[in-house]
Design a protein around this motif. Structure first.
Motif, mmCIF file in Angstrom:
data_model
loop_
_atom_site.group_PDB
_atom_site.id
_atom_site.type_symbol
_atom_site.label_atom_id
_atom_site.label_comp_id
_atom_site.label_asym_id
_atom_site.label_seq_id
_atom_site.Cartn_x
_atom_site.Cartn_y
_atom_site.Cartn_z
ATOM 1 N N ILE A 197 0.476 -1.456 -0.277
ATOM 2 C CA ILE A 197 -0.120 -0.005 0.002
ATOM 3 C C ILE A 197 0.718 1.387 -0.379
ATOM 4 C CG2 ILE A 197 -1.510 1.544 1.289
ATOM 5 C CD1 ILE A 197 -3.607 -1.376 2.131
ATOM 6 N N SER A 198 0.673 2.341 -1.253
ATOM 7 C CA SER A 198 1.258 4.008 -1.000
ATOM 8 C C SER A 198 0.202 4.383 -0.038
ATOM 9 C CB SER A 198 1.592 3.696 -2.469
ATOM 10 O OG SER A 198 2.322 2.917 -2.848
ATOM 11 N N GLY A 199 -0.545 4.818 -0.147
ATOM 12 C CA GLY A 199 -1.433 5.453 0.934
ATOM 13 C C GLY A 199 -3.181 5.387 0.729
ATOM 14 N N PHE A 200 -3.971 6.321 0.954
ATOM 15 C CA PHE A 200 -5.407 6.424 0.856
ATOM 16 C C PHE A 200 -5.335 7.678 1.175
ATOM 17 C CE2 PHE A 200 -3.485 3.815 4.052
ATOM 18 C CZ PHE A 200 -4.321 2.355 4.265
ATOM 19 N N SER A 201 -5.795 8.076 -1.148
ATOM 20 C CA SER A 201 -6.728 9.041 -1.531
ATOM 21 C C SER A 201 -8.283 8.729 -1.074
ATOM 22 C CB SER A 201 -5.681 8.908 -2.987
ATOM 23 O OG SER A 201 -6.101 8.023 -3.961
ATOM 24 N N HIS A 202 -8.577 10.151 -2.252
ATOM 25 C CA HIS A 202 -10.321 9.763 -1.398
ATOM 26 C C HIS A 202 -10.763 10.084 -2.695
ATOM 27 C CE1 HIS A 202 -7.883 11.499 1.752
ATOM 28 N NE2 HIS A 202 -8.821 11.356 2.887
ATOM 29 N N LEU A 203 -10.335 9.845 -3.928
ATOM 30 C CA LEU A 203 -11.086 9.778 -5.007
ATOM 31 C C LEU A 203 -11.285 8.582 -5.722
ATOM 32 C CD1 LEU A 203 -11.234 13.260 -6.605
ATOM 33 C CD2 LEU A 203 -13.193 12.611 -5.118
ATOM 34 N N HIS A 204 -11.731 7.560 -6.695
ATOM 35 C CA HIS A 204 -11.293 6.517 -7.007
ATOM 36 C C HIS A 204 -12.426 6.358 -8.016
ATOM 37 C CE1 HIS A 204 -8.798 5.968 -4.000
ATOM 38 N NE2 HIS A 204 -7.980 5.247 -4.062
ATOM 39 N N LEU A 205 -12.884 5.499 -9.060
ATOM 40 C CA LEU A 205 -13.647 4.994 -10.173
ATOM 41 C C LEU A 205 -13.655 3.837 -9.240
ATOM 42 C CD1 LEU A 205 -11.734 6.488 -13.105
ATOM 43 C CD2 LEU A 205 -13.881 6.917 -12.444
ATOM 44 N N SER A 206 -14.967 3.513 -9.652
ATOM 45 C CA SER A 206 -15.551 1.700 -9.247
ATOM 46 C C SER A 206 -15.724 1.170 -10.389
ATOM 47 C CB SER A 206 -16.564 1.920 -9.131
ATOM 48 O OG SER A 206 -16.796 0.704 -8.443
ATOM 49 N N GLY A 207 -14.566 0.416 -11.011
ATOM 50 C CA GLY A 207 -14.542 -0.714 -12.337
ATOM 51 C C GLY A 207 -14.479 0.004 -13.349
ATOM 52 N N THR A 208 -14.558 1.058 -13.663
ATOM 53 C CA THR A 208 -14.158 1.334 -15.015
ATOM 54 C C THR A 208 -12.790 0.915 -15.649
ATOM 55 O OG1 THR A 208 -12.344 3.192 -14.369
ATOM 56 C CG2 THR A 208 -14.817 3.795 -14.496
ATOM 57 N N GLY A 209 -12.821 1.236 -17.071
ATOM 58 C CA GLY A 209 -11.603 0.635 -18.028
ATOM 59 C C GLY A 209 -10.557 1.395 -17.946
ATOM 60 N N ILE A 210 -10.784 3.029 -17.569
ATOM 61 C CA ILE A 210 -8.875 3.947 -17.629
ATOM 62 C C ILE A 210 -9.186 4.582 -15.891
ATOM 63 C CG2 ILE A 210 -8.317 5.959 -18.753
ATOM 64 C CD1 ILE A 210 -10.478 5.499 -20.780
ATOM 65 N N GLY A 211 -7.830 4.477 -15.751
ATOM 66 C CA GLY A 211 -7.309 4.999 -14.708
ATOM 67 C C GLY A 211 -7.486 6.032 -14.170
ATOM 68 N N ASP A 212 -7.580 6.772 -13.213
ATOM 69 C CA ASP A 212 -7.896 8.257 -13.247
ATOM 70 C C ASP A 212 -7.951 8.842 -11.337
ATOM 71 O OD1 ASP A 212 -7.522 11.509 -13.698
ATOM 72 O OD2 ASP A 212 -8.469 10.777 -14.900
ATOM 73 N N LEU A 213 -7.818 9.261 -11.084
ATOM 74 C CA LEU A 213 -8.229 10.111 -9.546
ATOM 75 C C LEU A 213 -7.135 9.821 -8.955
ATOM 76 C CD1 LEU A 213 -11.658 9.758 -9.507
ATOM 77 C CD2 LEU A 213 -11.024 11.316 -10.031
ATOM 78 N N ALA A 214 -7.711 9.226 -7.703
ATOM 79 C CA ALA A 214 -6.707 8.739 -6.270
ATOM 80 C C ALA A 214 -5.807 9.987 -6.095
ATOM 81 C CB ALA A 214 -5.661 7.783 -7.340
#
Length: 749
Positions: A82-99
């Motif tokens: 674990i690198s840390g705990f961030s506050h915005l996440h996407l649920s189940g998408t195919g492209i990564g963003d936020l964190a």
């Protein structure tokens, strides 16, 4: 004696109240306890295990720190760091963003000036084990092995709560790293300010899938900051402020009073001041927030109750119902303000603005499910789309943090709006909504110029031409239905005619929808219906001809006639499920997953197909294949989803199908009957009514419908309407091990 009797009665009364209270508390926790948020965190599910509330603004969750497709949510069950705990996440998408806005507790001083090209070089990362990790709706816990810190997370609508328990006498410290990024995301400009002994604020501007994302934050600590190290672009700076592309801070706290440190975090797209306003009051604490979050989730989950002796089915169902209420997410601040892509600040008046509208996925079942579970939120989602239209003069495709990602094909805000209006959901301007729908389908972007010119999109002029044409035809049908309902007959005639664009692309010789040249005659050759080429030089989006040739939900009867007969149609449809699962090509789409023959349940274009047998007068085939999909494509492990969860769509399919019906044509107001798996299920609707589905004799072998009644009257249709469900009542099925080919075989009446 009288006083003694009164005393005894008081004890009995108090005891009975306590028993009743404990019983109620157990019931309150019951549905939440059926949820396993780790389902979908393995395989290609791309879900996150962290804490949020239904449609919550924040999703506080662990980040492994890996930039890879299966880490789109920031977390994958196969990992151990674990690198840390961030506050915005996407649920189940195919492209990564936020964190965004990463926080990590630590027990030693670390060097934040080190450049970390990979997570292996992060000085604050830690190992962890699933043996000491827990997740429930609204709550997440993990023990960090390296600093020996127990982390607990919970959330309210706009505030994240952290609880860190350090080892006795260990140094208590926290790192906030605004430069942390995974996948497509990249920080452009960040800032940190230590405002006082308890408060840190700042912002993070980034680009990624959302090209212009601005997040402001405030973090409030339970202990005074005793020491700090602030960095900007990997250099230590003096004072309490830092600004740069990559800023970070390490904070130290007094260890004398207790081993526990609490942090409250709130965000805003507008300003740090709005973030402070979003922060829950001083009186709110971790345990209270945790209890309230569980109660909110229990209320959301209790909108559907199911009865079955099979515990695993309850776990899969309630986890699906949980995942179906994670997105879209609340976007506006407490004062109603939210930022648009062009940096204009708008105010949501009398509605909640939502972001993360994964419409290519969710228009199929997730949004129709919300018309039953949360019609008030459905109208807010429509208003959110109209706010986007106000700025862009076009309806959204796939919005993230108010940014148009233009990801995927079609304009599927249109069926969501039509579905809401035709089901009688109020709270938005229908005339304005219609004009937005019409204007969107009459403009020239994203291939609509070609669609208008040729009646279809020629394959030699635009990639993914078949999928785009079929989806525009469906969007046209939805505009037509809205026009008809509003008495706009000329518009109705125009769009209903254009909604038959699928007819141009059907090849009767092969039975497939195929790419056609601009000459109106030539097919794209050579043709291999199993061939996939992901997102380039292809006629199909994330799939092949086998998977994309069935998208005519608006007019299945006409579609069947193109095949020549019910017999030919059902033979080809059956072959979809029994054909070999070989996918050809050198650039096969990873989204083609969950294969049953060539049927790919792991991606959304297949989701309606099994229900099409109903319209060909062979509903027992729908019952067989729906049951087979329910039985093989979902389980209780982290690999329990056969493809991307996609903001609730994969789960919404399960919720509907397990109950026994599904919106094959999402904006029709009708649901196709499938094969219920629960002995009894009840939808508790707004207004106090309940719609109950009973399945007598149902079992893993008894999945064929023998007979049915609706409110005691014989029911022989293969569909039920939304309005019939809203009226409440009992739909009773008798199930058996062999198909009854007489039930429902007369077709639509």
């Amino acid at each position: 004696m009288r006083n003694f009797t009164l005393f005894v009665l008081c004890i009995i009364f108090a005891t009975s109240c306590k028993i009743k209270l404990e019983k109620n508390n157990r019931n309150e926790a019951f549905l939440v306890d059926n949820v396993n948020p780790f389902i979908g965190t393995g395989g290609h599910g791309h879900t996150y295990p962290g804490a949020t509330v239904p449609f919550g603004m924040l999703q506080v969750s662990p980040d492994n720190g890996v930039s890879n497709w299966d880490w789109c949510s920031g977390y994958h069950y196969s990992d151990s760091i674990i690198s840390g705990f961030s506050h915005l996440h996407l649920s189940g998408t195919g492209i990564g963003d936020l964190a965004d806005i990463l926080i990590m507790p630590i027990n030693k001083k670390v060097d934040l000036t080190t450049k970390a090209a990979t997570r292996d070089l992060l000085p604050y990362k830690s190992a962890y084990s699933h043996l000491n990790e827990k997740s429930k709706p609204g709550y997440y816990q993990v023990y960090l092995k390296d600093p020996k810190i127990n982390v607990e997370l919970t959330a309210s609508l706009r505030t994240a709560f952290h609880k860190y328990t350090y080892a006795e006498s260990d140094r208590q410290s926290v790192v906030i790293d605004l430069g942390f990024a995974i996948n497509w995301d990249k920080a452009l400009k960040t800032a940190i300010t230590i405002e006082d002994k308890y408060t840190v604020s700042g912002y993070r501007y980034s680009t990624g899938w959302a090209k212009n994302q601005k997040v402001f934050f405030v973090a409030k600590f339970s202990k005074a900051i005793s020491e700090s190290t602030v960095t900007a672009d990997k250099k230590i700076v003096s004072g309490n402020k830092a600004e740069g592309e990559n800023t970070a801070v390490q904070l130290f706290f007094d260890t004398e009073k207790s081993d526990e440190l609490y942090v409250k975090v709130a965000l805003s797209s507008v300003s740090a001041e709005n973030a402070k306003d979003n922060l829950d009051s001083e009186s709110s604490d971790f345990e209270t927030a945790k209890s309230k979050s569980a109660a909110v989730w229990n209320d959301a989950l209790s909108k559907i109750t199911v009865e079955t002796p099979v515990d695993s089915l309850k776990t899969i169902f309630y986890t699906a119902l949980y995942h179906a209420q994670l997105a879209p997410v609340t976007y506006n601040d407490k004062n109603g303000q939210f930022r648009k892509e062009n940096d204009e600040i708008s105010t949501a008046k009398n509605y909640t603005a939502y972001s993360t509208l994964s419409l290519w996925d969710t228009f199929r079942a997730e949004n129709p499910l919300l018309t039953l579970l949360a019609p008030d939120k459905t109208s807010d989602m429509v208003n959110s789309m109209l706010a986007y239209y106000d700025a862009k003069k076009i309806l959204p495709v796939w919005t993230l943090y108010a940014n148009e990602t233009n990801t995927m094909t079609g304009y599927h805000s249109i069926p969501v709006i039509a579905d809401a209006y035709l089901k009688g959901i109020k709270g938005f301007d229908a005339e304005k909504a219609y004009q937005a729908m019409k204007t969107t389908m009459m403009q020239d972007e994203r291939g609509l110029n070609l669609y208008k010119q040729f009646g279809y999109i020629p394959y030699n002029l635009l990639d993914e031409s078949v999928t785009i044409t079929l989806e525009y035809a469906y969007d046209d049908w939805c505009v037509a239905q809205m026009a008809k309902a509003l008495g706009k007959n000329e518009d109705y005639q125009f769009f209903i005619k254009r909604s038959k664009a699928y007819q141009y692309l059907f090849d009767p010789a092969t039975g497939f929808m195929r790419g056609k040249s601009e000459d109106g005659k030539s097919w794209n050759e050579p043709f291999d219906p199993k061939h996939s080429n992901h997102r380039e030089h292809t006629d199909y989006t994330e799939g092949n001809a086998w998977q994309h040739s069935w998208f005519v939900p608006q007019n299945v009867e006409d579609f069947i006639s193109l095949h020549g007969s019910n017999e030919i149609f059902t033979k080809r449809l059956e072959q979809l499920f029994t054909e070999s699962s070989e996918i050809t090509g050198s650039n096969v789409s990873a989204d083609i997953s969950g294969l049953i023959g060539q049927y790919a349940h792991g991606n959304e274009p297949s989701h309606h197909i099994a229900y099409m047998f109903n319209r060909a007068h062979e509903p027992w085939r729908t019952q067989y294949w729906v049951h087979h999909i329910l039985d093989t494509q979902y389980n209780t492990t982290p690999n329990g989803l056969s493809g991307n969860e996609d903001c609730g769509q994969m789960s919404a399919w399960y919720v509907f199908s397990s109950l026994g019906f599904y919106p094959m044509n999402p904006a029709s107001g009708e649901y196709e009957i499938g094969s219920p798996i629960f002995e009894k299920a009840a939808l508790h609707l707004q207004g106090g009514k309940s719609f109950i589905i009973e399945a007598e004799n149902v079992s893993n072998k008894n999945f064929y419908i023998q007979s049915a009644t609706l409110n005691g009257i014989s029911f022989n249709k293969t569909f039920i309407t939304h309005q019939q469900i809203l009226q409440g009542g009992i739909l009773h099925f008798v199930m058996g091990a062999a198909p009854n080919k007489n039930w429902g075989s007369k077709g639509k009446k």
